[in-house]
Structures are given as C-alpha cells and as structure tokens.
Design a protein around this motif. Sequence first.
Motif, PDB file in Angstrom:
ATOM      1  N   ARG A  89      -1.720  -3.980   9.572  1.00 22.60           N
ATOM      2  CA  ARG A  89      -0.596  -4.797   9.118  1.00 22.60           C
ATOM      3  C   ARG A  89       0.438  -3.964   8.344  1.00 22.60           C
ATOM      4  NH1 ARG A  89      -2.177  -8.474  12.049  1.00 22.60           N
ATOM      5  NH2 ARG A  89      -2.917 -10.544  11.400  1.00 22.60           N
ATOM      6  N   LEU A  90      -0.030  -2.956   7.632  1.00 22.95           N
ATOM      7  CA  LEU A  90       0.833  -2.203   6.730  1.00 22.95           C
ATOM      8  C   LEU A  90       1.229  -0.842   7.277  1.00 22.95           C
ATOM      9  CD1 LEU A  90      -1.326  -2.983   3.565  1.00 22.95           C
ATOM     10  CD2 LEU A  90       0.832  -4.082   4.148  1.00 22.95           C
ATOM     11  N   ALA A  91       0.876  -0.580   8.539  1.00 22.04           N
ATOM     12  CA  ALA A  91       1.039   0.762   9.107  1.00 22.04           C
ATOM     13  C   ALA A  91       2.488   1.245   9.085  1.00 22.04           C
ATOM     14  CB  ALA A  91       0.496   0.788  10.533  1.00 22.04           C
ATOM     15  N   GLY A  92       3.437   0.338   9.185  1.00 23.70           N
ATOM     16  CA  GLY A  92       4.828   0.750   9.243  1.00 23.70           C
ATOM     17  C   GLY A  92       5.468   1.026   7.892  1.00 23.70           C
ATOM     18  N   LEU A  93       4.709   0.831   6.836  1.00 24.02           N
ATOM     19  CA  LEU A  93       5.247   1.009   5.487  1.00 24.02           C
ATOM     20  C   LEU A  93       4.882   2.395   4.966  1.00 24.02           C
ATOM     21  CD1 LEU A  93       4.324  -2.491   4.000  1.00 24.02           C
ATOM     22  CD2 LEU A  93       6.485  -1.768   5.044  1.00 24.02           C
ATOM     23  N   GLY A  94       5.869   3.141   4.587  1.00 26.77           N
ATOM     24  CA  GLY A  94       5.617   4.511   4.158  1.00 26.77           C
ATOM     25  C   GLY A  94       5.126   4.649   2.733  1.00 26.77           C
ATOM     26  N   ASN A  95       5.129   3.556   1.973  1.00 24.02           N
ATOM     27  CA  ASN A  95       4.757   3.661   0.562  1.00 24.02           C
ATOM     28  C   ASN A  95       3.415   2.998   0.253  1.00 24.02           C
ATOM     29  OD1 ASN A  95       5.902   1.132   1.113  1.00 24.02           O
ATOM     30  ND2 ASN A  95       6.621   0.858  -0.991  1.00 24.02           N
ATOM     31  N   VAL A  96       2.575   2.760   1.291  1.00 26.89           N
ATOM     32  CA  VAL A  96       1.274   2.126   1.098  1.00 26.89           C
ATOM     33  C   VAL A  96       0.176   2.965   1.746  1.00 26.89           C
ATOM     34  CG1 VAL A  96      -0.153   0.098   1.538  1.00 26.89           C
ATOM     35  CG2 VAL A  96       2.287  -0.181   1.052  1.00 26.89           C
ATOM     36  N   GLU A  97      -0.913   3.163   1.022  1.00 23.72           N
ATOM     37  CA  GLU A  97      -2.107   3.816   1.559  1.00 23.72           C
ATOM     38  C   GLU A  97      -3.301   2.904   1.314  1.00 23.72           C
ATOM     39  OE1 GLU A  97      -4.790   7.898   1.020  1.00 23.72           O
ATOM     40  OE2 GLU A  97      -2.957   7.598  -0.158  1.00 23.72           O
TER      41      GLU A  97
END
Length: 275
Positions: A89-97
């Motif tokens: 779900r969060l793969a496209g966000l560069g500021n989340v790991e």
Amino acid sequence: MGDDPKTRPERRDLGRVFNEVPELYDRVRPGYPDELFADLVSVTGMDERSSVLEVGCGTGQATRSLAALRCSVTAVEQGTEMAALASRRLAGLGNVEVERSAFEEWDDRGRRFDVLVAASSWHWVDSSIGWRRAHDVLNPGGWMALLGNVVVRRQGEPEVYAETADLHERFCPGNPGWGHPPLEDDVRTTDEGWGLVDDPGGLFGPTIVRWYPTVQWFDGDGFADLLRSTSLYRRLDRDVREPLLDAMAERIRTRMGDRASRRYLSVLRVGQRAV
C-alpha cells in the motif's frame, strides 16, 4: 489495529488473529480524522524534518496520514501478512519504511525519533518493556502519541448490540466480551492519562487528550464483515462466529432497514518524554 484491551486475546496470537484477514481489515476498519493529525502536528511541532516511529502500523491506515505530513516514517508491524500489505500500500511513498517485527524485539539500530505514534496498537505491546523502549528510542523532548477509536453509543439511538443481544447469548452464551458500548458523553469525561493501557509512570509527562466523533454506516453484510475484522469475534470458533454473524446481518436487514451505524470517538493522547 485496535480492540478493547479488556477483550484482547493473548499477544502471542496477534499475528494469527489479524493475519487471517488483512485485506478485510484494511477495507472495513475505521481510520482517523484529519483534525486529529492536524492537532498532532500542533501539539508536537512536527514537520517535514521530523522523524516518526509508528508502532503496530497494521495495513498502513494511519501511516498514510503520517506520510502526508512529509515527515520521515519508520513503521513497525508484527504480523507478516499485515506488514506485507502495508508495504504494498505504501510502496509509492518515498518517506516511509516498513519493518516487520514486534516492537519489544525490534532492532532500532541506534536510531532515535522525534515522535512515536501507536494507532490502536499499544495495548498489544508488553507494557513492562514497551514504555521504557518508547522512552529510549525518542530524542530528548520527543513525544509519545496514542491514537484510538472507542466504540460508543448515544442515548435513544438504535444500536446493533441492543438489537442483537439475544443472538449473542444464543450462539455464544456468557461471553465476557458481550455488552453495550459506553455512552459517548461518559467516555468524553475520561480526558486524562493514557486510557486503558498501563501507566508509564514517570517516563512521560502529563497527557493532552482530545476527542473526535465519527460514524461508519453499513448494511447487514457490511457490519458482519466489520466484526469479522475484530479480535473479539475472530477468536470465536468459526462454527460459532459465522452463524452468529449471519444471524446479525439478517437482524439488521429485517429490524433496522439494512442500515446500521458504528459510532466512535477517535482519541488522541499525547505526552512528552521526560528527561
């Protein structure tokens, strides 16, 4: 994630309880209002330079809102399937790991954070370890924030449990988890401390508590799906749970016009790390 601590299964069952239904969980469980995150920013002073640790990110519902604040987010999730879904779900966000681990065993690799957020998940953490770890992974002056959704009712308003108490007792008599949700006005009076979780002692300062009313609407089948995503119903044997939920869905269709509400008070509890 988020279930009443009084009715939760053992922590060792957490992965099984929610890993069985990650897609359903993501679809039906309530999120958190934008006003809550605006207040979180206002209280903590967090901005795009801030580092945030989220404990128990589930499928990433609150994570998405945190990421929208443009801060750096490290999201820790114990459940394998939940963490996998959150990563997708969060793969496209560069500021989340996203990192898969129980918080008690998580390797922080010496990292320190400005804000720690736990959204309907802190009651799953072993408090004898969790509060000290939270204190230690925060920078001096850092903030601890617990987010939650408390199921409530309003006087005189139709409510599902009131309409289905007989079904609960028929299919699973004497379950200590059964009962009417508390009244919204009564819950609003509990505006101090950290809620139903254990107190951290002197590790954190006084809490700031704010409430946000919200409501979900479902037809009978949708309401049954919502309950399938909660620990109280998931820990029932399938041959008890499914007939009960089918009967509830039918009751909602026949007695409530196939339209039922689930009313919540979302809550933000914030406290600053003590020295």
